[in-house]
Design an enzyme around this catalytic site. Structure first.
Site, PDB file in Angstrom:
ATOM      1  N   ALA A 213       0.842  -1.208   0.000  1.00  0.00           N
ATOM      2  CA  ALA A 213       0.000   0.000   0.000  1.00  0.00           C
ATOM      3  C   ALA A 213       0.870   1.249   0.000  1.00  0.00           C
ATOM      4  O   ALA A 213       1.125   1.851   1.037  1.00  0.00           O
ATOM      5  CB  ALA A 213      -0.941  -0.021   1.201  1.00  0.00           C
TER       6      ALA A 213
ATOM      7  N   GLY B 228      -1.917   1.918  -4.185  1.00  0.00           N
ATOM      8  CA  GLY B 228      -2.598   0.887  -3.396  1.00  0.00           C
ATOM      9  C   GLY B 228      -3.424   1.516  -2.280  1.00  0.00           C
ATOM     10  O   GLY B 228      -4.545   1.070  -1.989  1.00  0.00           O
TER      11      GLY B 228
ATOM     12  N   ARG C 263       4.347  -0.272   4.553  1.00  0.00           N
ATOM     13  CA  ARG C 263       5.592  -0.062   5.290  1.00  0.00           C
ATOM     14  C   ARG C 263       5.270   0.466   6.678  1.00  0.00           C
ATOM     15  O   ARG C 263       4.224   1.095   6.888  1.00  0.00           O
ATOM     16  CB  ARG C 263       6.458   0.974   4.568  1.00  0.00           C
ATOM     17  CG  ARG C 263       7.111   0.428   3.326  1.00  0.00           C
ATOM     18  CD  ARG C 263       7.780   1.574   2.604  1.00  0.00           C
ATOM     19  NE  ARG C 263       8.242   1.143   1.307  1.00  0.00           N
ATOM     20  CZ  ARG C 263       9.505   0.823   1.035  1.00  0.00           C
ATOM     21  NH1 ARG C 263      10.421   0.905   1.973  1.00  0.00           N
ATOM     22  NH2 ARG C 263       9.850   0.435  -0.168  1.00  0.00           N
TER      23      ARG C 263
ATOM     24  N   LYS D 217      -0.098   0.640 -21.388  1.00  0.00           N
ATOM     25  CA  LYS D 217       0.287   1.417 -20.201  1.00  0.00           C
ATOM     26  C   LYS D 217       1.806   1.489 -20.094  1.00  0.00           C
ATOM     27  O   LYS D 217       2.372   2.515 -19.692  1.00  0.00           O
ATOM     28  CB  LYS D 217      -0.337   0.782 -18.946  1.00  0.00           C
ATOM     29  CG  LYS D 217       0.077   1.412 -17.625  1.00  0.00           C
ATOM     30  CD  LYS D 217      -0.536   2.770 -17.404  1.00  0.00           C
ATOM     31  CE  LYS D 217       0.080   3.555 -16.253  1.00  0.00           C
ATOM     32  NZ  LYS D 217      -0.016   2.983 -14.930  1.00  0.00           N
TER      33      LYS D 217
ATOM     34  N   ASN E   9       3.989   4.734 -19.766  1.00  0.00           N
ATOM     35  CA  ASN E   9       4.964   4.919 -18.695  1.00  0.00           C
ATOM     36  C   ASN E   9       6.373   5.176 -19.242  1.00  0.00           C
ATOM     37  O   ASN E   9       7.123   5.982 -18.683  1.00  0.00           O
ATOM     38  CB  ASN E   9       5.012   3.681 -17.769  1.00  0.00           C
ATOM     39  CG  ASN E   9       3.838   3.610 -16.822  1.00  0.00           C
ATOM     40  OD1 ASN E   9       3.211   2.583 -16.675  1.00  0.00           O
ATOM     41  ND2 ASN E   9       3.523   4.715 -16.158  1.00  0.00           N
TER      42      ASN E   9
ATOM     43  N   ASN F 121       4.414  15.590 -14.667  1.00  0.00           N
ATOM     44  CA  ASN F 121       4.010  15.001 -15.958  1.00  0.00           C
ATOM     45  C   ASN F 121       3.679  16.045 -17.023  1.00  0.00           C
ATOM     46  O   ASN F 121       4.150  15.962 -18.161  1.00  0.00           O
ATOM     47  CB  ASN F 121       2.796  14.087 -15.763  1.00  0.00           C
ATOM     48  CG  ASN F 121       3.101  12.898 -14.865  1.00  0.00           C
ATOM     49  OD1 ASN F 121       4.240  12.710 -14.455  1.00  0.00           O
ATOM     50  ND2 ASN F 121       2.090  12.099 -14.566  1.00  0.00           N
TER      51      ASN F 121
ATOM     52  N   SER G 227       5.238  11.655 -11.414  1.00  0.00           N
ATOM     53  CA  SER G 227       5.134  10.254 -11.816  1.00  0.00           C
ATOM     54  C   SER G 227       5.674   9.378 -10.694  1.00  0.00           C
ATOM     55  O   SER G 227       6.463   9.830  -9.851  1.00  0.00           O
ATOM     56  CB  SER G 227       5.942   9.997 -13.094  1.00  0.00           C
ATOM     57  OG  SER G 227       7.308   9.837 -12.764  1.00  0.00           O
ATOM     58  N   SER G 228       5.268   8.114 -10.706  1.00  0.00           N
ATOM     59  CA  SER G 228       5.734   7.209  -9.646  1.00  0.00           C
ATOM     60  C   SER G 228       7.258   7.100  -9.676  1.00  0.00           C
ATOM     61  O   SER G 228       7.895   6.951  -8.629  1.00  0.00           O
ATOM     62  CB  SER G 228       5.081   5.844  -9.807  1.00  0.00           C
ATOM     63  OG  SER G 228       5.310   5.328 -11.104  1.00  0.00           O
TER      64      SER G 228
HETATM   65  O1  KPL Z   1       1.312   5.501 -14.181  1.00  0.00           O
HETATM   66  C1  KPL Z   1       1.746   6.593 -13.960  1.00  0.00           C
HETATM   67  C2  KPL Z   1       2.916   6.639 -13.056  1.00  0.00           C
HETATM   68  O2  KPL Z   1       3.276   7.698 -12.558  1.00  0.00           O
HETATM   69  O3  KPL Z   1       3.487   5.557 -12.826  1.00  0.00           O
HETATM   70  C3  KPL Z   1       1.183   7.811 -14.644  1.00  0.00           C
HETATM   71  C4  KPL Z   1      -0.104   7.415 -15.345  1.00  0.00           C
HETATM   72  C5  KPL Z   1       2.173   8.316 -15.646  1.00  0.00           C
HETATM   73  C6  KPL Z   1       0.752   8.900 -13.709  1.00  0.00           C
HETATM   74  O4  KPL Z   1       1.783   9.613 -13.166  1.00  0.00           O
END
Ligand code: KPL
Length: 304
Positions: free
Chosen positions: A8, A12, A31, A182, A186, A200, A252-253
């Site tokens: 999570a 999550g 965590r 996806k 990404n 982004n 972004s992640s």
């Molecule tokens: O999936 C994403 C990520 O950041 O991993 C997006 C859709 C690009 C959103 O930030």
């Protein structure tokens, strides 16, 4: 429904919060620091979703009850280990939903669960981890659910259940292609943000980066076609640009990982594109370069 969210983090926790708010019995496996705050103060979601919920929390799978639905939202490089550790959570009827970035997760999960009970969710919603106990829903997108093994009815039921949270959820009959699409998105967004530190939407404002996005997408699509992956019919570059626009304010992640000094999912995104390209004789110099640069950024944050 009893739900456990394995891993999570930002995404999550967001999905867990929506499901808890809809009345499901949700346990976040998180965590230590996040789990401690959620246990004492609850989980706060701000931004496009605004919720304050009190899901159950645990830091070890053995401390959670066997769920009807196990949502796997760990980073792609952790999937194999997380699934081994999650063995106590896998009941005879537990369904598993991969809610992750990257290629190869469903295959890894299917090594420990009957593939007919493994589903995938693909989303372009953007969620940022603000601090333990708090995530921000920073950009809207699509949310699609399907069964890579072709269990259509079960996937439709799962999509309908998640839709009861109020989220717009679509059943996809071609989730394998959606997972690939996806990954293309990404690859076009995440490494560029991780290297530049931009959110982004800012990528679209720099002409040189717009051009780079296009080159990344072209290479990735060539590899997907060489693999005969069932990519959706729409223009992947337009899709990547639209996602960047709709999640303009999101980090972004991969940028979040870099900022927190964590490993990134670059291997499951550009790394997979490069490897699969090599296997099919498709050159991917731009993805190869981005992979190397993100590895360099990871190393420099480790050395700080
Ligand atoms: O999936 C994403 C990520 O950041 O991993 C997006 C859709 C690009 C959103 O930030």
């Amino acid at each position: 429904m009893r739900v456990a969210i394995l891993g999570a983090g930002a995404m999550g926790s967001w999905l867990g919060a929506l499901l808890a708010h809809a009345g499901h019995d949700v346990t976040l496996l998180a965590r230590r620091e996040h789990a401690a705050v959620v246990a004492s103060q609850g989980l706060l979601v701000t931004g496009r979703t605004q919720l304050a919920v009190r899901p159950k929390v645990a830091t070890r799978p053995e401390d959670a009850a066997v769920p009807d639905l196990l949502v796997v939202s760990v980073k792609a490089y952790d999937t194999a280990k997380a699934m081994r550790d999650a063995a106590p959570l896998l009941g005879a009827r537990t369904q598993v939903l991969s809610f992750q970035n990257g290629l190869g997760n469903v295959e890894t999960i299917s090594q420990s669960v009957d593939p007919r009970r493994v589903f995938a969710a693909v989303t372009t919603h953007g969620v940022t981890f603000v601090e333990p106990g708090h995530v921000e829903h920073a950009g809207v997108g699509y949310f699609r659910v399907g069964s890579p093994a072709g269990e259509r009815d079960a996937a439709r039921r799962l999509a309908a259940e998640i839709a009861k949270t109020g989220l717009e959820v679509e059943f996809s009959d071609s989730i394998v292609g959606e997972v690939w699409a996806k990954v293309v998105v990404n690859a076009a967004i995440n490494p560029l943000t991780a290297i530049t530190g931009l959110r982004n939407g800012a990528l679209l404002q720099v002409p040189a980066l717009r051009e780079l996005m296009q080159r990344v997408v072209e290479e990735a699509v060539d590899v997907a076609r060489a693999e005969e992956a069932p990519l959706p019919g729409d223009d992947m570059l337009a899709r990547a640009r639209r996602v960047a626009e709709l999640t303009a304010g999101n980090k972004s992640s991969m940028l979040q990982d870099v900022e927190r000094g964590r490993p990134t999912e670059i291997d499951a995104i550009c790394g997979e594109i490069v490897q699969r390209g090599l296997a099919r004789g498709v050159d991917t110099p731009v993805n190869l370069t981005l992979r190397a640069l993100v590895k360099g950024v990871e190393e420099s944050t480790r050395r700080r």
